[in-house]
Motif scaffolding. Structure first.
Motif, PDB file in Angstrom:
ATOM      1  N   ALA A  71      45.323 -75.085 -33.837  1.00  9.86           N
ATOM      2  CA  ALA A  71      44.867 -76.378 -34.349  1.00  9.86           C
ATOM      3  C   ALA A  71      45.781 -76.880 -35.460  1.00  9.86           C
ATOM      4  O   ALA A  71      46.108 -78.073 -35.518  1.00  9.86           O
ATOM      5  CB  ALA A  71      43.437 -76.262 -34.876  1.00  9.86           C
ATOM      6  N   ALA A  72      46.227 -75.979 -36.340  1.00 10.09           N
ATOM      7  CA  ALA A  72      47.129 -76.379 -37.432  1.00 10.09           C
ATOM      8  C   ALA A  72      48.451 -76.880 -36.873  1.00 10.09           C
ATOM      9  O   ALA A  72      49.003 -77.889 -37.343  1.00 10.09           O
ATOM     10  CB  ALA A  72      47.349 -75.202 -38.378  1.00 10.09           C
ATOM     11  N   PHE A  73      48.974 -76.190 -35.864  1.00 10.80           N
ATOM     12  CA  PHE A  73      50.238 -76.622 -35.260  1.00 10.80           C
ATOM     13  C   PHE A  73      50.080 -77.993 -34.603  1.00 10.80           C
ATOM     14  O   PHE A  73      50.923 -78.882 -34.778  1.00 10.80           O
ATOM     15  CB  PHE A  73      50.704 -75.598 -34.226  1.00 10.80           C
ATOM     16  CG  PHE A  73      51.958 -76.006 -33.504  1.00 10.80           C
ATOM     17  CD1 PHE A  73      53.203 -75.881 -34.110  1.00 10.80           C
ATOM     18  CD2 PHE A  73      51.902 -76.529 -32.223  1.00 10.80           C
ATOM     19  CE1 PHE A  73      54.361 -76.279 -33.463  1.00 10.80           C
ATOM     20  CE2 PHE A  73      53.049 -76.928 -31.557  1.00 10.80           C
ATOM     21  CZ  PHE A  73      54.288 -76.794 -32.183  1.00 10.80           C
ATOM     22  N   LEU A  74      48.991 -78.188 -33.867  1.00  9.50           N
ATOM     23  CA  LEU A  74      48.781 -79.472 -33.204  1.00  9.50           C
ATOM     24  C   LEU A  74      48.508 -80.585 -34.210  1.00  9.50           C
ATOM     25  O   LEU A  74      48.885 -81.744 -33.978  1.00  9.50           O
ATOM     26  CB  LEU A  74      47.634 -79.356 -32.201  1.00  9.50           C
ATOM     27  CG  LEU A  74      47.919 -78.476 -30.977  1.00  9.50           C
ATOM     28  CD1 LEU A  74      46.680 -78.359 -30.106  1.00  9.50           C
ATOM     29  CD2 LEU A  74      49.095 -79.030 -30.167  1.00  9.50           C
ATOM     30  N   SER A  75      47.856 -80.254 -35.326  1.00 11.57           N
ATOM     31  CA  SER A  75      47.665 -81.258 -36.383  1.00 11.57           C
ATOM     32  C   SER A  75      49.011 -81.716 -36.924  1.00 11.57           C
ATOM     33  O   SER A  75      49.213 -82.906 -37.212  1.00 11.57           O
ATOM     34  CB  SER A  75      46.825 -80.672 -37.523  1.00 11.57           C
ATOM     35  OG  SER A  75      45.509 -80.416 -37.104  1.00 11.57           O
ATOM     36  N   ALA A  76      49.944 -80.764 -37.075  1.00  9.79           N
ATOM     37  CA  ALA A  76      51.287 -81.129 -37.518  1.00  9.79           C
ATOM     38  C   ALA A  76      51.978 -82.007 -36.478  1.00  9.79           C
ATOM     39  O   ALA A  76      52.663 -82.979 -36.832  1.00  9.79           O
ATOM     40  CB  ALA A  76      52.106 -79.869 -37.790  1.00  9.79           C
ATOM     41  N   MET A  77      51.788 -81.694 -35.197  1.00 14.08           N
ATOM     42  CA  MET A  77      52.359 -82.533 -34.136  1.00 14.08           C
ATOM     43  C   MET A  77      51.782 -83.947 -34.209  1.00 14.08           C
ATOM     44  O   MET A  77      52.519 -84.935 -34.068  1.00 14.08           O
ATOM     45  CB  MET A  77      52.065 -81.922 -32.769  1.00 14.08           C
ATOM     46  CG  MET A  77      52.898 -80.718 -32.417  1.00 14.08           C
ATOM     47  SD  MET A  77      54.658 -81.130 -32.183  1.00 14.08           S
ATOM     48  CE  MET A  77      54.574 -82.274 -30.815  1.00 14.08           C
ATOM     49  N   ALA A  78      50.473 -84.042 -34.445  1.00 12.86           N
ATOM     50  CA  ALA A  78      49.860 -85.364 -34.596  1.00 12.86           C
ATOM     51  C   ALA A  78      50.452 -86.088 -35.799  1.00 12.86           C
ATOM     52  O   ALA A  78      50.660 -87.310 -35.763  1.00 12.86           O
ATOM     53  CB  ALA A  78      48.345 -85.222 -34.755  1.00 12.86           C
ATOM     54  N   GLY A  79      50.751 -85.330 -36.866  1.00 13.41           N
ATOM     55  CA  GLY A  79      51.391 -85.935 -38.032  1.00 13.41           C
ATOM     56  C   GLY A  79      52.761 -86.502 -37.714  1.00 13.41           C
ATOM     57  O   GLY A  79      53.153 -87.540 -38.259  1.00 13.41           O
ATOM     58  N   ILE A  80      53.496 -85.823 -36.822  1.00 15.37           N
ATOM     59  CA  ILE A  80      54.803 -86.336 -36.390  1.00 15.37           C
ATOM     60  C   ILE A  80      54.632 -87.672 -35.669  1.00 15.37           C
ATOM     61  O   ILE A  80      55.383 -88.630 -35.898  1.00 15.37           O
ATOM     62  CB  ILE A  80      55.513 -85.313 -35.482  1.00 15.37           C
ATOM     63  CG1 ILE A  80      55.890 -84.056 -36.270  1.00 15.37           C
ATOM     64  CG2 ILE A  80      56.751 -85.927 -34.838  1.00 15.37           C
ATOM     65  CD1 ILE A  80      56.921 -84.279 -37.340  1.00 15.37           C
ATOM     66  N   PHE A  81      53.627 -87.751 -34.803  1.00 11.18           N
ATOM     67  CA  PHE A  81      53.343 -89.016 -34.118  1.00 11.18           C
ATOM     68  C   PHE A  81      53.048 -90.115 -35.136  1.00 11.18           C
ATOM     69  O   PHE A  81      53.560 -91.237 -35.034  1.00 11.18           O
ATOM     70  CB  PHE A  81      52.146 -88.862 -33.175  1.00 11.18           C
ATOM     71  CG  PHE A  81      52.496 -88.355 -31.806  1.00 11.18           C
ATOM     72  CD1 PHE A  81      53.096 -89.172 -30.872  1.00 11.18           C
ATOM     73  CD2 PHE A  81      52.218 -87.044 -31.451  1.00 11.18           C
ATOM     74  CE1 PHE A  81      53.426 -88.705 -29.603  1.00 11.18           C
ATOM     75  CE2 PHE A  81      52.542 -86.559 -30.181  1.00 11.18           C
ATOM     76  CZ  PHE A  81      53.141 -87.391 -29.263  1.00 11.18           C
ATOM     77  N   VAL A  82      52.209 -89.781 -36.133  1.00 15.37           N
ATOM     78  CA  VAL A  82      51.815 -90.788 -37.119  1.00 15.37           C
ATOM     79  C   VAL A  82      53.027 -91.264 -37.912  1.00 15.37           C
ATOM     80  O   VAL A  82      53.179 -92.464 -38.166  1.00 15.37           O
ATOM     81  CB  VAL A  82      50.725 -90.218 -38.057  1.00 15.37           C
ATOM     82  CG1 VAL A  82      50.470 -91.181 -39.215  1.00 15.37           C
ATOM     83  CG2 VAL A  82      49.432 -89.985 -37.283  1.00 15.37           C
ATOM     84  N   ARG A  83      53.900 -90.330 -38.297  1.00  9.45           N
ATOM     85  CA  ARG A  83      55.098 -90.721 -39.035  1.00  9.45           C
ATOM     86  C   ARG A  83      55.947 -91.703 -38.232  1.00  9.45           C
ATOM     87  O   ARG A  83      56.534 -92.637 -38.778  1.00  9.45           O
ATOM     88  CB  ARG A  83      55.930 -89.488 -39.383  1.00  9.45           C
ATOM     89  CG  ARG A  83      55.398 -88.693 -40.553  1.00  9.45           C
ATOM     90  CD  ARG A  83      56.380 -87.609 -40.955  1.00  9.45           C
ATOM     91  NE  ARG A  83      55.895 -86.838 -42.078  1.00  9.45           N
ATOM     92  CZ  ARG A  83      56.576 -85.869 -42.671  1.00  9.45           C
ATOM     93  NH1 ARG A  83      57.790 -85.551 -42.239  1.00  9.45           N
ATOM     94  NH2 ARG A  83      56.063 -85.206 -43.696  1.00  9.45           N
ATOM     95  N   SER A  84      56.010 -91.496 -36.926  1.00  5.97           N
ATOM     96  CA  SER A  84      56.828 -92.373 -36.085  1.00  5.97           C
ATOM     97  C   SER A  84      56.156 -93.725 -35.840  1.00  5.97           C
ATOM     98  O   SER A  84      56.809 -94.674 -35.417  1.00  5.97           O
ATOM     99  CB  SER A  84      57.112 -91.700 -34.738  1.00  5.97           C
ATOM    100  OG  SER A  84      55.948 -91.632 -33.939  1.00  5.97           O
ATOM    101  N   MET A  85      54.838 -93.800 -36.119  1.00  5.62           N
ATOM    102  CA  MET A  85      54.083 -95.021 -35.841  1.00  5.62           C
ATOM    103  C   MET A  85      53.921 -95.913 -37.065  1.00  5.62           C
ATOM    104  O   MET A  85      53.633 -97.103 -36.926  1.00  5.62           O
ATOM    105  CB  MET A  85      52.691 -94.659 -35.297  1.00  5.62           C
ATOM    106  CG  MET A  85      52.709 -93.962 -33.945  1.00  5.62           C
ATOM    107  SD  MET A  85      51.144 -93.125 -33.588  1.00  5.62           S
ATOM    108  CE  MET A  85      50.050 -94.509 -33.393  1.00  5.62           C
ATOM    109  N   THR A  86      54.065 -95.343 -38.262  1.00  4.59           N
ATOM    110  CA  THR A  86      53.725 -96.111 -39.463  1.00  4.59           C
ATOM    111  C   THR A  86      54.614 -97.329 -39.677  1.00  4.59           C
ATOM    112  O   THR A  86      54.234 -98.250 -40.411  1.00  4.59           O
ATOM    113  CB  THR A  86      53.803 -95.206 -40.713  1.00  4.59           C
ATOM    114  OG1 THR A  86      55.073 -94.529 -40.727  1.00  4.59           O
ATOM    115  CG2 THR A  86      52.686 -94.183 -40.710  1.00  4.59           C
TER     116      THR A  86
END
Length: 307
Positions: free
Chosen positions: A164-179
């Motif tokens: 879950a922690a790894f996937l949360s970080a992956m979701a954070g990568i998506f968010v960084r690319s979307m902001t």
């Protein structure tokens, strides 16, 4: 900008997110994770939509040029959410929360590997120290693994927490690319919608009719999570991220306190030794980011404009 108010909002959000986890843990073994995800996401939409409407951004926030990116981010995020809830239901609350602190460590590594962000020796060292702290926290589960107790709920919970922690970080990568193209409200809204739909799709895997008490817990978890997201978003509007972010670790205080008061859980030696290591490495990474950000800002001011 009002840094003191921003810090207050951030700390309040950690309280609400911890209460959300307490409500979810209190349903342990009685409600499937997919059903929990639905309640958390669907009822979390209520305060989010209310916030967007109050800001005059609803339904304008629904417009997006990148629906597939939202969908991809949502799938990764909802998987992380479901596994995180599974970890909370199988581990002591403070331990599950401490393992979740691995997400910022993974995010630094993924930022370097995926987004090619510059990460130098200081931050890599902090990441390695942080993972050492995670290994200390997980040591009891390594002992279970070595003894062949593969069916242990705690072992499964630890595995769920790390993934879950790894996937949360992956979701954070998506968010960084979307902001750069998407507003915060748009990102949060579509994530909640995707999570709600994903939760609904788990009905064939065995939903249950929750008791009135469990239903109240699940609805409360959604409302706590939704309001917590609003407070967190507002916190970042009132202060710099580098000022706010260290206060995320206040959640460990609430986790230990509520774990003891509600579930009679006491932190074990592995958490007492490993938890501070993880927190210290995370705070170091945040402060290092702040230092580098200030340095870059000074360099930009010192560079004369061309032309």
């Amino acid at each position: 900008m009002n840094p003191a108010f921003g810090i207050l909002l951030k700390v309040a959000s950690t309280v609400l997110f911890t209460l959300m986890l307490v409500a979810i843990k209190a349903t342990e073994g009685r409600v499937p994770e997919g059903e929990v995800v639905f309640f958390r996401s669907f009822f979390g939409l209520i305060p989010i939509v209310a916030m967007l409407a109050w800001q005059g951004l609803f339904p304008a926030a629904l417009r997006t040029p990148r629906p597939l990116v939202h969908f991809s981010r949502g799938l990764v995020g909802v998987t992380a959410m479901g596994l995180g809830f599974a970890a909370v239901q199988r581990l002591p609350l403070p331990e599950a929360m401490a393992i979740a602190y691995a997400a910022p460590l993974f995010l630094v590594a993924l930022g370097a590997l995926v987004l090619h962000e510059p990460v130098r020796l200081y931050r890599w060292s902090a990441v390695l120290v942080g993972f050492l702290g995670i290994m200390i926290i997980l040591w009891p589960q390594f002992e279970l693994l070595r003894s062949g107790r593969l069916g242990s709920a705690a072992l499964a919970g630890a595995a769920f927490g790390i993934v879950a922690a790894f996937l949360s970080a992956m979701a954070g990568i998506f968010v960084r690319s979307m902001t750069h193209s998407e507003g915060t409200g748009t990102i949060v809204f579509y994530f909640s919608v995707t999570s709600s739909v994903a939760g609904l799709l788990t009905i064939p895997f065995g939903w249950v009719a929750p008791s009135a008490f469990d239903a109240a817990l699940l609805v409360s978890a959604g409302l706590f999570g939704g309001v917590g997201q609003i407070l967190m978003t507002s916190a970042y509007r009132n202060a710099d991220a580098s000022t706010i972010a260290p206060f995320e670790y206040a959640s460990m205080i609430w986790g230990v306190a509520l774990g003891y008061l509600v579930f009679a859980e006491l932190p074990g030696p592995s958490l007492l030794f490993g938890g501070p290591v993880v927190v210290a490495s995370g705070v170091f990474i945040i402060l290092r980011e702040r230092q580098l950000g200030l340095k870059r800002a000074r360099q930009r001011r010192a560079t004369p404009p061309h032309g």
